[in-house]
Design an enzyme around this catalytic site. Structure first.
Site, PDB file in Angstrom:
ATOM      1  N   TYR A  40      12.489 -39.469  35.528  1.00 13.97           N
ATOM      2  CA  TYR A  40      12.371 -39.844  36.942  1.00 13.97           C
ATOM      3  C   TYR A  40      12.191 -38.587  37.782  1.00 13.97           C
ATOM      4  CZ  TYR A  40      14.563 -44.221  35.314  1.00 13.97           C
ATOM      5  OH  TYR A  40      14.868 -45.381  34.640  1.00 13.97           O
ATOM      6  N   LEU A  59      16.369 -57.682  40.437  1.00 16.88           N
ATOM      7  CA  LEU A  59      15.778 -58.344  41.599  1.00 16.88           C
ATOM      8  C   LEU A  59      14.256 -58.419  41.478  1.00 16.88           C
ATOM      9  CD1 LEU A  59      17.979 -56.762  44.399  1.00 16.88           C
ATOM     10  CD2 LEU A  59      18.154 -59.056  43.433  1.00 16.88           C
ATOM     11  N   PHE A  90      10.936 -58.161  44.363  1.00 13.89           N
ATOM     12  CA  PHE A  90      10.149 -59.355  44.678  1.00 13.89           C
ATOM     13  C   PHE A  90      11.041 -60.548  44.985  1.00 13.89           C
ATOM     14  CE2 PHE A  90       7.221 -62.883  43.852  1.00 13.89           C
ATOM     15  CZ  PHE A  90       6.081 -62.429  44.472  1.00 13.89           C
TER      16      PHE A  90
END
Length: 337
Positions: free
Chosen positions: A66, A216, A220
């Site tokens: 990341y 989640l 969306f």
């Protein structure tokens, strides 16, 4: 700030195997604080992590890829002085070139496992990692060799517990035979339920916890996204098949159904979707990601929502397993299945 009920704890792993890990019922995914979901704001990201800890979140999830690399450094800065409050999870195996972040490969070789762990420890500024995941399974290296190297890190005191991410049931069994696996991290939500047929039963048979990422549906299921036009140009979701064309329209109808049920419960669609994941078992610890304080508090409030069987049946009926349109990623070749 909102007054919220204390987060309960849950246990990943098995006491019988000595690989149990007690964490908050909800963790915090930190990936989006650095990239993939639009502009990053480090000061707010640190504030989100601090607020999460204040509210009883103990499990923080990051990975070396990341950023690349910058998210671990961000998390390390945020937890400085509060290490004893954190169950720190990071991942290795998705290799990115800092000079060309679009270039990626998967490496599960023992040499890379050892080097990646040392680098993560340095970036995080800690002496040990609580939960160390193989981010993606390297199809060219036997899982026994990869997990064997990970087990050496446990013996050396650099890692406390081991995990896998996006691994098939067969891979999980083979890995667990080498060293007890504490948790599997994989995508799981109302609109991503592929693990229910084989993977989830395997986890429960072996006493391995489940850590769902994107619970989640990459935001969306909150109902906040009606088109990709509102997303920043570098937002990953602009390329995600489920957010495109006819797939988007079909999936929006599912969100409308979730919204209708949420309104009857007096909660937001995202809270209902998250409460559904939490209700799938006490061995399930979702890690919704956010870089905004308001969304953090909304997510944590979902842990106080009590869904009874009729609620769960209605939610499941509103989003049938086979109703979601589109693959989870533009390229699924790196997923072990």
């Amino acid at each position: 700030m909102t007054d919220l009920a204390p987060l309960p704890s849950r246990t990943l792993g098995s006491a019988d195997l000595g690989n149990e890990l007690t964490v908050s019922a909800l963790g915090l995914g930190c990936m989006g604080m650095s990239e993939f979901y639009g502009t990053a704001d480090e000061s707010e990201a640190v504030a989100v992590i601090h607020r999460a800890l204040d509210l009883g979140v103990t499990l923080l999830d990051t990975a070396d890829m990341y950023g690349p690399f910058t998210n671990e450094m961000l998390v390390g800065r945020a937890i400085a002085g509060r290490r004893d409050e954190v169950v720190l999870a990071t991942k290795f195996g998705n290799v990115r070139d800092p000079d060309d972040p679009t270039s990626r490969r998967i490496d599960g070789s023992p040499e890379y496992v050892r080097a990646a762990c040392d680098a993560s420890l340095q970036r995080l500024g800690v002496d040990y990692i609580d939960l160390y995941y193989q981010h993606r399974v390297d199809q060219s290296v036997p899982i026994e060799e990869t997990v064997g190297a990970m087990a050496e890190l446990v013996s050396a005191g650099k890692v406390k517990r081991l995990g896998l991410s996006e691994a098939s049931a067969e891979t999980i069994r083979r890995a667990h035979a080498v060293h007890p696996i504490t948790a599997l991290q994989t995508e799981y939500s109302l609109w991503t339920r592929h693990i229910e047929d084989e993977i989830l039963p395997t986890l429960r048979e072996l006493g391995i916890g489940l850590v769902p990422y994107s619970p989640l549906g990459r935001g969306f299921l909150t109902g906040a996204i009606s088109s990709t036009d509102s997303l920043e140009p570098d937002d990953f979701r602009r390329r995600n098949p489920r957010f495109q064309g006819d797939a988007l329209q079909a999936n929006l109808a599912l969100v409308d159904a979730v919204r209708s049920i949420a309104e009857t419960k007096g909660v937001t669609p995202g809270q209902l979707a998250l409460a559904w994941v939490l209700a799938q078992g006490d061995d399930v610890v979702p890690i919704p990601g956010t870089k905004r304080l308001a969304y953090l508090e909304e997510n944590i409030a979902a842990a106080s929502i009590n869904l009874i069987e009729p609620d769960l049946a209605a939610i499941t009926a509103a989003v049938p397993v086979d109703a979601v349109v589109g693959e989870r990623y533009p390229d699924m070749s790196s997923i072990d299945r």
